[in-house]
Design a protein around this motif. Sequence first.
Motif, PDB file in Angstrom:
ATOM      1  N   GLU A 113      31.905  -4.702  23.858  1.00 40.90           N
ATOM      2  CA  GLU A 113      32.271  -5.675  22.836  1.00 40.90           C
ATOM      3  C   GLU A 113      31.051  -6.289  22.161  1.00 40.90           C
ATOM      4  O   GLU A 113      31.147  -7.347  21.543  1.00 40.90           O
ATOM      5  CB  GLU A 113      33.140  -6.768  23.457  1.00 40.90           C
ATOM      6  N   CYS A 114      29.924  -5.665  22.314  1.00 41.00           N
ATOM      7  CA  CYS A 114      28.679  -6.153  21.705  1.00 41.00           C
ATOM      8  C   CYS A 114      28.337  -5.297  20.488  1.00 41.00           C
ATOM      9  O   CYS A 114      28.753  -4.146  20.389  1.00 41.00           O
ATOM     10  CB  CYS A 114      27.529  -6.090  22.706  1.00 41.00           C
ATOM     11  N   THR A 115      27.566  -5.877  19.596  1.00 39.63           N
ATOM     12  CA  THR A 115      27.040  -5.120  18.456  1.00 39.63           C
ATOM     13  C   THR A 115      25.794  -4.382  18.915  1.00 39.63           C
ATOM     14  O   THR A 115      24.822  -4.998  19.365  1.00 39.63           O
ATOM     15  CB  THR A 115      26.697  -6.061  17.293  1.00 39.63           C
ATOM     16  N   THR A 116      25.825  -3.070  18.829  1.00 41.08           N
ATOM     17  CA  THR A 116      24.714  -2.245  19.312  1.00 41.08           C
ATOM     18  C   THR A 116      24.240  -1.304  18.213  1.00 41.08           C
ATOM     19  O   THR A 116      24.966  -1.012  17.268  1.00 41.08           O
ATOM     20  CB  THR A 116      25.131  -1.426  20.547  1.00 41.08           C
ATOM     21  N   GLN A 117      23.019  -0.839  18.371  1.00 44.92           N
ATOM     22  CA  GLN A 117      22.429   0.132  17.438  1.00 44.92           C
ATOM     23  C   GLN A 117      21.487   1.033  18.227  1.00 44.92           C
ATOM     24  O   GLN A 117      20.603   0.555  18.949  1.00 44.92           O
ATOM     25  CB  GLN A 117      21.650  -0.602  16.344  1.00 44.92           C
ATOM     26  N   SER A 170      12.876 -11.660  17.885  1.00 48.02           N
ATOM     27  CA  SER A 170      13.474 -12.929  17.479  1.00 48.02           C
ATOM     28  C   SER A 170      14.786 -12.817  16.722  1.00 48.02           C
ATOM     29  O   SER A 170      15.634 -13.704  16.824  1.00 48.02           O
ATOM     30  CB  SER A 170      12.468 -13.733  16.644  1.00 48.02           C
ATOM     31  N   SER A 171      14.999 -11.763  15.941  1.00 50.55           N
ATOM     32  CA  SER A 171      16.176 -11.726  15.067  1.00 50.55           C
ATOM     33  C   SER A 171      16.784 -10.322  15.036  1.00 50.55           C
ATOM     34  O   SER A 171      16.165  -9.386  14.535  1.00 50.55           O
ATOM     35  CB  SER A 171      15.813 -12.177  13.651  1.00 50.55           C
ATOM     36  N   PHE A 172      18.019 -10.224  15.544  1.00 51.77           N
ATOM     37  CA  PHE A 172      18.742  -8.959  15.469  1.00 51.77           C
ATOM     38  C   PHE A 172      19.136  -8.653  14.022  1.00 51.77           C
ATOM     39  O   PHE A 172      19.155  -7.490  13.605  1.00 51.77           O
ATOM     40  CB  PHE A 172      19.995  -9.042  16.356  1.00 51.77           C
ATOM     41  N   GLN A 173      19.420  -9.705  13.233  1.00 47.21           N
ATOM     42  CA  GLN A 173      19.834  -9.509  11.845  1.00 47.21           C
ATOM     43  C   GLN A 173      18.699  -8.923  11.013  1.00 47.21           C
ATOM     44  O   GLN A 173      18.932  -8.098  10.123  1.00 47.21           O
ATOM     45  CB  GLN A 173      20.306 -10.840  11.246  1.00 47.21           C
ATOM     46  N   GLU A 174      17.469  -9.350  11.284  1.00 47.28           N
ATOM     47  CA  GLU A 174      16.335  -8.770  10.577  1.00 47.28           C
ATOM     48  C   GLU A 174      16.218  -7.278  10.865  1.00 47.28           C
ATOM     49  O   GLU A 174      15.879  -6.483   9.971  1.00 47.28           O
ATOM     50  CB  GLU A 174      15.041  -9.484  10.983  1.00 47.28           C
ATOM     51  N   PHE A 175      16.507  -6.887  12.092  1.00 43.83           N
ATOM     52  CA  PHE A 175      16.481  -5.464  12.440  1.00 43.83           C
ATOM     53  C   PHE A 175      17.567  -4.701  11.672  1.00 43.83           C
ATOM     54  O   PHE A 175      17.323  -3.617  11.140  1.00 43.83           O
ATOM     55  CB  PHE A 175      16.676  -5.316  13.949  1.00 43.83           C
ATOM     56  N   ILE A 176      18.766  -5.259  11.597  1.00 44.85           N
ATOM     57  CA  ILE A 176      19.865  -4.599  10.888  1.00 44.85           C
ATOM     58  C   ILE A 176      19.557  -4.480   9.398  1.00 44.85           C
ATOM     59  O   ILE A 176      19.836  -3.452   8.761  1.00 44.85           O
ATOM     60  CB  ILE A 176      21.189  -5.361  11.113  1.00 44.85           C
ATOM     61  N   ASN A 177      18.948  -5.516   8.826  1.00 42.68           N
ATOM     62  CA  ASN A 177      18.656  -5.514   7.390  1.00 42.68           C
ATOM     63  C   ASN A 177      17.422  -4.706   7.033  1.00 42.68           C
ATOM     64  O   ASN A 177      17.180  -4.434   5.849  1.00 42.68           O
ATOM     65  CB  ASN A 177      18.476  -6.945   6.878  1.00 42.68           C
ATOM     66  N   SER A 178      16.625  -4.336   8.018  1.00 44.09           N
ATOM     67  CA  SER A 178      15.384  -3.623   7.731  1.00 44.09           C
ATOM     68  C   SER A 178      15.685  -2.201   7.250  1.00 44.09           C
ATOM     69  O   SER A 178      16.431  -1.462   7.909  1.00 44.09           O
ATOM     70  CB  SER A 178      14.504  -3.577   8.976  1.00 44.09           C
ATOM     71  N   PRO A 179      15.103  -1.788   6.121  1.00 39.36           N
ATOM     72  CA  PRO A 179      15.322  -0.406   5.657  1.00 39.36           C
ATOM     73  C   PRO A 179      14.562   0.619   6.498  1.00 39.36           C
ATOM     74  O   PRO A 179      14.923   1.793   6.529  1.00 39.36           O
ATOM     75  CB  PRO A 179      14.789  -0.433   4.220  1.00 39.36           C
TER      76      PRO A 179
END
Length: 314
Positions: A113-117, A170-179
Motif C-alpha cells: 500500500e506504499c508508493t514505490t518506484q 529529503s523529498s520523495f516528490q522531488e525524485f518523482i518530478n525529476s526528469p
Amino acid sequence: MLRPEISASYQELSEDVERGSENPTDERGGEMEVHEDASSVILPAVFLVYQTISDFREKLKHPVMSVSYKEVSLYDAPGIAFYPGKARLLSCKHHYYDHIPPLINPGQPGDIECTTQRINYTDPFTNQSMKYALVVQGPRDVKKKELVFLQFHLNGTDQDFSAIDYLLFSSFQEFINSPEKAEFMKDCESSYSSWKFSGGFRTWVKMSLVKTKEEDGSETVEFKQETSVVNYIDQRTKPRSDQLFFVVFEWKDPFIQTVQDIVTANPWNMIALLCGIFLALFKAADFAKLSVKWMIKIRKRHLKRSHQVRNHIN
C-alpha cells in the motif's frame, strides 16, 4: 566702582600673566607636566583601541554556531531507497499511532500500500556496474505518528551475513518530478550515508531532520537516526537459508533542526565603542590640561606671595 575684592582678583590675574612672561622656565615646566599627563591618558586609550580591533577580527574569523528548531505537523515525505539485492518486497503498509497489527502469513506476499518506484542506474563510484534500487515514499504525518512498515523475504544467499542497505533523502516528490531519476539517485548516493538492517529482526528507525545553512546561502539536509532492534520469533517451517527482514520508519519528533554559523562581530558596535573611547580620551586630555594650568596658576600665586613676604621682611 568695582569692589576691592574684584579689583584685587583682576590685579592678581594680570600679575600672573606678566610673571608668566617673565618666567619662561615655569611655562616650560608646565608644558612638560602637560605632556607627561597626556601620555598617561593616551597610552591606555591606544591599548584599548588595539584590543577592540583585535577582538573584532577574531570574531570575524570564528563565527558562532546557532541552532534553531522549527515545529511542523507534516513533513515532506522522504524517499527511502532500498538495495535489496536478491531479497523481495512482500508487504508495505502505513500505520498510525505506533500501532502495528499482528503479522498474517509472514513470509507470504501481502498488500503493498506504499508508493514505490524501481530504478536502475550506474554506480556513481565505479561508473561501470549497474545498481538496482527500490524507492519507497516515507511517512509524513508526525502528529499522528505515521509509520511505514515493510517486510522483505530472501530465499537464499551464499553469504555468511544477510542485510539490506538503504539510504534516506529529503523529498520523495522531488525524485518523482525529476526528469533524470538515474542522475538524481547517483547524486543522492554520493551525498548521503547508507545504513543496513539485518534479517531475522524488526528494526525500528526513528528519523530526525537537520538542515545546515552554508556561508554561500545554500542549504544541505542530513538525516539523523535512532534505531532499536527486536528479535523476530519465527515459528514457520522453513529452509535453513530462508530469511525475513522487517523494518519500520517513523519521525522521531515534529522539530526540524537548523544549524548555521553567525558572525557576532558587529561593525557598528565597534565604531560606537571607538567613538566613545576617542571622546573619553579627548575629555580626559582636556581635563588634564586644565588641571595642570590651574596647578601652575596656584604655584605662581604662591611664589608671588612668598616674594612679597620676603620683600616685607627686608
